[in-house]
Design an enzyme around this catalytic site. Structure first.
Site, mmCIF file in Angstrom:
data_model
loop_
_atom_site.group_PDB
_atom_site.id
_atom_site.type_symbol
_atom_site.label_atom_id
_atom_site.label_comp_id
_atom_site.label_asym_id
_atom_site.label_seq_id
_atom_site.Cartn_x
_atom_site.Cartn_y
_atom_site.Cartn_z
ATOM 1 N N LYS A 232 0.839 -1.196 0.000
ATOM 2 C CA LYS A 232 0.000 0.000 0.000
ATOM 3 C C LYS A 232 0.878 1.252 0.000
ATOM 4 O O LYS A 232 0.696 2.162 -0.790
ATOM 5 C CB LYS A 232 -0.902 -0.036 1.234
ATOM 6 C CG LYS A 232 -1.840 1.121 1.366
ATOM 7 C CD LYS A 232 -2.790 0.915 2.539
ATOM 8 C CE LYS A 232 -3.557 2.197 2.824
ATOM 9 N NZ LYS A 232 -4.481 2.058 3.953
ATOM 10 N N GLU B 225 10.520 -4.514 4.658
ATOM 11 C CA GLU B 225 10.632 -5.925 4.247
ATOM 12 C C GLU B 225 10.329 -6.070 2.757
ATOM 13 O O GLU B 225 11.077 -6.728 2.014
ATOM 14 C CB GLU B 225 9.644 -6.795 5.037
ATOM 15 C CG GLU B 225 9.936 -6.923 6.513
ATOM 16 C CD GLU B 225 9.255 -5.847 7.352
ATOM 17 O OE1 GLU B 225 8.944 -4.761 6.815
ATOM 18 O OE2 GLU B 225 9.047 -6.084 8.561
ATOM 19 N N GLY C 186 -4.867 -2.156 5.037
ATOM 20 C CA GLY C 186 -4.116 -3.300 4.517
ATOM 21 C C GLY C 186 -4.803 -4.628 4.810
ATOM 22 O O GLY C 186 -4.931 -5.492 3.944
ATOM 23 N N ARG C 187 -5.265 -4.790 6.043
ATOM 24 C CA ARG C 187 -5.856 -6.083 6.433
ATOM 25 C C ARG C 187 -7.274 -6.256 5.904
ATOM 26 O O ARG C 187 -7.909 -7.278 6.163
ATOM 27 C CB ARG C 187 -5.799 -6.230 7.953
ATOM 28 C CG ARG C 187 -6.423 -5.083 8.721
ATOM 29 C CD ARG C 187 -6.044 -5.129 10.203
ATOM 30 N NE ARG C 187 -6.547 -3.988 10.956
ATOM 31 C CZ ARG C 187 -5.903 -2.835 11.097
ATOM 32 N NH1 ARG C 187 -4.740 -2.658 10.513
ATOM 33 N NH2 ARG C 187 -6.422 -1.849 11.818
ATOM 34 N N GLU D 59 -4.734 -6.946 14.692
ATOM 35 C CA GLU D 59 -4.234 -5.611 14.354
ATOM 36 C C GLU D 59 -5.387 -4.609 14.471
ATOM 37 O O GLU D 59 -5.188 -3.440 14.780
ATOM 38 C CB GLU D 59 -3.633 -5.595 12.936
ATOM 39 C CG GLU D 59 -2.719 -4.417 12.702
ATOM 40 C CD GLU D 59 -1.828 -4.538 11.466
ATOM 41 O OE1 GLU D 59 -0.897 -3.756 11.330
ATOM 42 O OE2 GLU D 59 -2.074 -5.399 10.613
ATOM 43 N N HIS E 73 -5.353 -33.613 17.423
ATOM 44 C CA HIS E 73 -4.253 -34.440 17.936
ATOM 45 C C HIS E 73 -3.117 -33.583 18.470
ATOM 46 O O HIS E 73 -1.986 -34.034 18.584
ATOM 47 C CB HIS E 73 -3.757 -35.378 16.827
ATOM 48 C CG HIS E 73 -4.835 -36.326 16.404
ATOM 49 N ND1 HIS E 73 -5.037 -37.537 17.013
ATOM 50 C CD2 HIS E 73 -5.815 -36.202 15.481
ATOM 51 C CE1 HIS E 73 -6.089 -38.136 16.456
ATOM 52 N NE2 HIS E 73 -6.573 -37.347 15.535
ATOM 53 N N LYS F 66 9.270 -0.543 14.198
ATOM 54 C CA LYS F 66 9.840 -0.159 12.895
ATOM 55 C C LYS F 66 10.876 0.955 13.084
ATOM 56 O O LYS F 66 11.955 0.932 12.506
ATOM 57 C CB LYS F 66 8.738 0.361 11.960
ATOM 58 C CG LYS F 66 7.789 -0.687 11.429
ATOM 59 C CD LYS F 66 6.874 -0.042 10.389
ATOM 60 C CE LYS F 66 5.671 -0.897 10.079
ATOM 61 N NZ LYS F 66 4.680 -0.219 9.230
HETATM 62 O O1 F6P Z 1 2.249 -4.106 9.963
HETATM 63 C C1 F6P Z 1 1.836 -2.821 9.667
HETATM 64 C C2 F6P Z 1 1.314 -2.700 8.284
HETATM 65 O O2 F6P Z 1 1.132 -1.353 8.052
HETATM 66 C C3 F6P Z 1 0.027 -3.481 8.041
HETATM 67 O O3 F6P Z 1 -1.086 -2.838 8.512
HETATM 68 C C4 F6P Z 1 0.071 -3.638 6.567
HETATM 69 O O4 F6P Z 1 -0.832 -4.592 6.124
HETATM 70 C C5 F6P Z 1 1.517 -4.022 6.378
HETATM 71 O O5 F6P Z 1 2.214 -3.211 7.310
HETATM 72 C C6 F6P Z 1 2.060 -3.842 4.999
HETATM 73 O O6 F6P Z 1 1.985 -2.518 4.587
HETATM 74 P P1 F6P Z 1 2.185 -2.105 3.068
HETATM 75 O O7 F6P Z 1 1.092 -2.740 2.279
HETATM 76 O O8 F6P Z 1 2.118 -0.613 3.050
HETATM 77 O O9 F6P Z 1 3.525 -2.607 2.623
#
Ligand code: F6P
Length: 541
Positions: free
Chosen positions: A207, A213, A268-269, A354, A385, A505
């Site tokens: 987003k 990452e 995002g979620r 979240e 199990h 972060k």
């Molecule tokens: O973990 C925080 C967060 O902002 C989530 O809410 C989101 O889904 C994720 O990082 C990834 O964010 P982006 O889509 O901006 O890379």
């Protein structure tokens, strides 16, 4: 500052009702009420919800519904659907429901109808998916795409991972999908190790397009791809982007013609049905993706219009509040009896935790009750199990959601009857247990009786659907989205921001240069963090 929900008469009424409700046993509730197993049910959008095995009476339900009224749940639902900026800490509308609005609907954000844009993106995704699926989209060397790697994390990963697995039965099997999320180089190395760059398409899904990452993995993917394809012009054929941030996408080198957009009013979620679902669209094609959206939409309509006493997300949301905030239950187990839903609990973890992992109300006051539960689970029957022992005989109260389908997508011999027998048996065993008298009647020696006694009274919901289809998956995801919403409204918390992930972060970005510096850095953390950094540096990486 608005009063805490726990100070409202509707909350106090439930609190005093709890004193008697706590002592009720499901055995007695069923024995005294022959209609309970069929009356405490609700059905909508192809989902039959049996909530009779919950520790509630008609009075409890009445009081929970009164709590929903007192929380203005109706008004809040209207506010969300109509695009009011209910994400107050980020001053944003919360409009994942617009992602599945029918063409021709009008939903206005800042004076603009957003529905035409939603459908324009869906059309672009669909056209792109057709080209890749048919082989018309060629890689740089002229080979068709065989592998699709989605690079994203959190909401830009978990939804597509879950949906692609859940709907694998309907997918184009010639395409090989992988999902790269962790900044751990192992994830990168193992994802690409046997792939041919000439046949591999990367979806960089973020987003913000700034997530550490994802951008690190995307950069490594670009280098890996260019190491074989050599020419920078190849990036346009092997990288597409899903983002709200056109400037950063361009900076990365992806042509915005190959960018699929979404909007800041999609969390995002809550985004797997937006362009974030491009990997799912590539697997399913446009028609089946739209069937999934229809499932979401049908649940939206149900949530918005059904009376609360028949409203699936409202009932389930209120029941989870009952256990979390009144009984003090800390977790909810989600137990899908379908192998294709193996990633559903992991998906729900971000959606629920979240969203509702918050400790202050919208007005900023610290709550004096439990909010978001820990959601977890594994597909049945594997969990039986492993951890079910603790649910049956441990000291913790763990409400369970069982999810099952009457028809198997892969009917093999007796498998499905056995699977379903286990769902029904587990819910039955949890509710009714086995008394000491019953155990004794089996001629068990006295000393062994306590060990073999099941207390029962362990609550569960059973969600029974006909078959796992794209429509059914959409309706299930929307069901949980609206459960989360209902919980958040009753708790008066902001379900749509996630400030809690920020501090880690920020601190990580401060530590990175300290790990990478050639000269010994002047560490100013606490003594523990300083020592850990020193030890890592001394190991020579
Ligand atoms: O973990 C925080 C967060 O902002 C989530 O809410 C989101 O889904 C994720 O990082 C990834 O964010 P982006 O889509 O901006 O890379």
């Amino acid at each position: 500052m608005a009063e805490l929900p726990s100070k409202r008469p509707a909350w106090a009424a439930l609190q005093s009702h709890l004193a008697s409700a706590k002592n009720l046993h499901l055995r007695d509730l069923f024995a005294g009420d022959p209609g309970r197993g069929t009356r405490m049910t609700a059905e909508a959008v192809g989902i039959y919800l049996d909530y009779s095995k919950n520790r509630v009476t008609d009075e409890t339900l009445k009081l929970l519904l009164a709590l929903a009224e007192a929380s203005d749940l109706k008004g809040r639902i209207h506010a969300m659907f109509s695009g009011e900026k209910i994400n107050i800490t980020e001053n944003r509308a919360v409009l994942h429901t617009a992602l599945r609005a029918p063409e021709g609907a009008t939903i206005t954000v800042d004076g603009k109808n957003v529905v035409p844009e939603v459908h324009a993106v869906l059309d672009a995704m669909s056209a792109f998916a057709d080209r890749v699926r048919s082989g018309a989209w060629k890689g740089f060397t002229g080979k068709p795409i065989k592998n699709v790697v989605n690079i994203g994390i959190g909401g830009s990963d978990l939804g597509p991972v879950m949906a692609n697995e859940a709907l694998r039965f309907y997918a184009k099997r010639e395409l090989n999908f992988r999902f790269l999320s962790n900044v751990d180089g192992t994830d990168f190395a193992e994802t690409v190790r046997d792939l041919d760059p000439a046949e591999t398409l990367f979806i960089v899904c973020s987003k913000t397009f700034t997530t550490q990452e994802t951008m690190t993995n995307a950069e490594s993917a670009r280098q890996w791809s260019l190491a074989t394809l050599k020419d920078k012009a190849s990036v346009a054929k092997h990288f597409v982007a899903v983002s709200t941030n056109a400037a950063e996408v361009t900076k990365f080198g992806i042509d915005t013609a190959n960018m699929f957009g979404f909007w800041d009013w999609v969390g995002g979620r809550y985004s797997m049905d937006s362009a974030v679902g491009l990997a799912t669209m590539l697997a399913l094609g446009g028609t089946q993706f739209r069937e999934m959206l229809a499932g979401f939409r049908a649940m939206d309509e149900h949530f918005r219009s059904a009376p609360f006493e028949k409203n699936l997300p409202v009932i389930m949301g209120l029941l989870s509040v009952w256990y979390g905030s009144f009984f003090g239950a800390e977790t909810v187990a989600v137990l899908p009896y379908d192998q294709y839903l193996k990633r559903f609990p992991a998906y729900l973890q971000q959606l629920t935790m979240e969203s509702n992992g918050k400790r202050v109300t919208l007005g900023g006051a610290e709550v004096d009750y439990q909010t978001g539960s820990v959601y977890w689970g594994e597909p049945g029957t594997n969990g039986q199990h492993s951890f079910y022992q603790l649910i049956h005989q441990g000291t913790k109260l763990i409400p369970c959601d069982f999810i099952a389908f009457c028809k198997s997508l892969n009917p093999v011999g007796r498998h499905h009857d056995l699977l379903m027998a286990n769902v029904f048996a587990q819910a039955e065993a949890l509710a009714f247990g086995k008394t000491a008298e019953q155990v004794k009647a089996d001629k068990v020696p006295d000393w062994l009786v306590p060990h073999k006694t099941f207390p029962g009274n362990r609550p569960s919901n059973v969600l029974l659907l006909e078959k796992l289809t794209p429509f059914a998956l959409g309706s299930l995801v929307a069901l949980y989205e609206h459960i989360v919403f209902t919980q958040g409204v009753v708790w008066d918390i902001g379900s749509f921001d996630q400030w809690g992930v920020e501090l880690g972060k920020v601190l990580a970005s401060r530590i990175v240069p300290e790990l990478e510096a050639a000269a010994e850095p002047d560490l100013k953390h606490d003594t523990s963090t300083n020592a850990l950094i020193k030890r890592y540096r001394a190991a020579g990486r």
